[in-house]
Design an enzyme around this catalytic site. Structure first.
Site, PDB file in Angstrom:
ATOM      1  N   ASP A  15       0.846  -1.190   0.000  1.00 36.44           N
ATOM      2  CA  ASP A  15       0.000   0.000   0.000  1.00 36.44           C
ATOM      3  C   ASP A  15       0.882   1.241   0.000  1.00 36.44           C
ATOM      4  O   ASP A  15       1.712   1.422   0.907  1.00 36.44           O
ATOM      5  CB  ASP A  15      -0.907   0.023   1.229  1.00 36.44           C
ATOM      6  CG  ASP A  15      -1.941  -1.095   1.226  1.00 36.44           C
ATOM      7  OD1 ASP A  15      -2.116  -1.737   0.171  1.00 36.44           O
ATOM      8  OD2 ASP A  15      -2.562  -1.313   2.277  1.00 36.44           O
ATOM      9  N   GLY A  43      -5.600 -10.687   1.762  1.00 34.37           N
ATOM     10  CA  GLY A  43      -5.133 -11.981   2.243  1.00 34.37           C
ATOM     11  C   GLY A  43      -4.057 -11.838   3.296  1.00 34.37           C
ATOM     12  O   GLY A  43      -4.132 -12.430   4.380  1.00 34.37           O
ATOM     13  N   LEU A 225     -21.325  -4.085   9.023  1.00 37.32           N
ATOM     14  CA  LEU A 225     -22.123  -2.863   8.879  1.00 37.32           C
ATOM     15  C   LEU A 225     -21.341  -1.609   9.254  1.00 37.32           C
ATOM     16  O   LEU A 225     -21.928  -0.590   9.613  1.00 37.32           O
ATOM     17  CB  LEU A 225     -23.381  -2.968   9.751  1.00 37.32           C
ATOM     18  CG  LEU A 225     -24.261  -4.188   9.521  1.00 37.32           C
ATOM     19  CD1 LEU A 225     -25.366  -4.265  10.575  1.00 37.32           C
ATOM     20  CD2 LEU A 225     -24.857  -4.177   8.115  1.00 37.32           C
ATOM     21  N   GLU A 228     -21.932   0.432  12.534  1.00 37.32           N
ATOM     22  CA  GLU A 228     -23.091  -0.184  13.183  1.00 37.32           C
ATOM     23  C   GLU A 228     -22.829  -1.627  13.608  1.00 37.32           C
ATOM     24  O   GLU A 228     -23.743  -2.298  14.109  1.00 37.32           O
ATOM     25  CB  GLU A 228     -24.301  -0.131  12.251  1.00 37.32           C
ATOM     26  CG  GLU A 228     -24.718   1.279  11.870  1.00 37.32           C
ATOM     27  CD  GLU A 228     -24.949   2.165  13.090  1.00 37.32           C
ATOM     28  OE1 GLU A 228     -25.648   1.712  14.020  1.00 37.32           O
ATOM     29  OE2 GLU A 228     -24.420   3.287  13.104  1.00 37.32           O
ATOM     30  N   ASP A 258     -10.726  -6.642   7.476  1.00 39.37           N
ATOM     31  CA  ASP A 258      -9.823  -7.792   7.538  1.00 39.37           C
ATOM     32  C   ASP A 258      -9.653  -8.271   8.976  1.00 39.37           C
ATOM     33  O   ASP A 258      -9.588  -9.477   9.238  1.00 39.37           O
ATOM     34  CB  ASP A 258      -8.467  -7.431   6.936  1.00 39.37           C
ATOM     35  CG  ASP A 258      -8.567  -7.122   5.452  1.00 39.37           C
ATOM     36  OD1 ASP A 258      -9.434  -7.714   4.784  1.00 39.37           O
ATOM     37  OD2 ASP A 258      -7.789  -6.287   4.965  1.00 39.37           O
TER      38      ASP A 258
END
Length: 313
Positions: A15, A43, A225, A228, A258
């Site tokens: 990243d 992964g 969610l 939430e 993840d």
């Protein structure tokens, strides 16, 4: 409780994270504030999270012959992940995710690179790790046919199959029937089923979408969610159940999903029921967002226990 053994089959990315005050307009050059090179890929993030919790983890994936690939291998090893089944792809560079972060939002451009070179033959070479595992944890950042073969091999050896269907896409019935636990977010749930679950995860629409996914094959659907929390439902029947999220001071939400998937897989392989496993996953995910970096933010079991002790889950 037993120590889980889990095979994670999926992506490894570097990243490249740039922090800026705003997004550049078309054709505009702006000054960024910071740049970070952070080991990632769904992964690898899930494998590192599992290892930090204390699981025995084997990572099956692909990287290039470059410095990013070497850094990703080292990150896995430093966290205690078995990386002997990570393929060195000769024809492609290590996958990357270019991420621009502003105070309001983020944008991400992913280049699959070596992740697209992970083949069924590579999964076959890792069959010993799958046979030794309690569960196989899958995502969709590698070729779909590779994911399908991994699920077939897991089924052959009688292993629990957990699929985090990200990024969102339609999936064949043959794969869905081999999945025990499916963990979509709201967007992924809508893509998988064609049923709009709503935007807030509340009301009958969510349950209808989850019922539609259960009808396609999985035994359990656990829908994340965001702020939430999560909701889950069992194919065998029963009502929709919920796990509230924990309110935390957020530093970086990149690895939250993840972390949740890792916590859920860990809890299930420990022998916990779905309710207890989801509660544990919410704890792991909550702590993950308090630190910068998807993998660096993954908590240890000791950190989870220390923070939530006496808080009632």
């Amino acid at each position: 409780m037993k120590r889980p053994n889990i095979a994670v089959i999926g992506s490894l990315n570097m990243d490249i994270v740039v922090k800026a005050s705003k997004f550049p307009a078309a054709g505009e050059t702006i000054q960024g504030d910071e740049i970070h090179f952070v080991p990632g890929g769904k992964g690898a993030n899930q494998a590192v999270a599992l290892a930090r919790l204390g699981a025995d983890v084997s990572m099956v994936g692909a990287i290039g012959f470059d410095s990013f690939g070497r850094t990703l291998l080292a990150s896995l090893a430093d966290s205690g992940v078995n990386n002997e089944y990570v393929k060195m792809a000769e024809q492609a560079p290590t996958g990357t995710a270019s991420i621009t972060l502003t105070p309001e939002d983020n944008s991400i451009v992913i280049v699959s690179g070596a992740n697209a070179e992970l083949r069924a033959a590579d999964i076959k070479r890792a069959e010993a790790a799958i046979e030794a595992a309690d569960a196989v944890l899958l995502q969709l950042e590698v070729p779909l046919e590779t994911v399908e073969y991994a699920a077939e091999l897991a089924e052959k050896h009688g292993k629990l199959v957990i699929l985090n269907p990200a990024p969102a896409r339609k999936l064949p019935d043959s794969l869905l029937r081999r999945v025990h636990y499916m963990t979509p977010n709201l967007t992924e749930l809508a893509v998988l089923t064609g049923v709009d679950p709503g935007t807030d995860g509340d009301g009958r629409a969510l349950e209808e979408a989850m019922d539609a996914l259960l009808a396609l094959g999985p035994d359990f659907v656990v829908t994340t969610l965001g702020a939430e929390g999560a909701a889950w439902k069992v194919k065998a029947g029963g009502s929709l159940a919920r796990q509230p999220a924990h309110r935390m001071k957020v530093a970086d939400t990149t690895g939250a999903g993840d972390a949740f998937n890792a916590g859920l897989a860990y809890g299930l392989c420990e022998g916990r029921g779905i309710s207890e496993a989801a509660a544990f996953a919410a704890q792991v995910s909550a702590l993950a967002v308090t630190k910068f970096g998807a993998q660096d933010g993954m908590p240890t079991m000791a950190e989870v226990a220390a923070y939530f002790q006496g808080k009632g889950g």
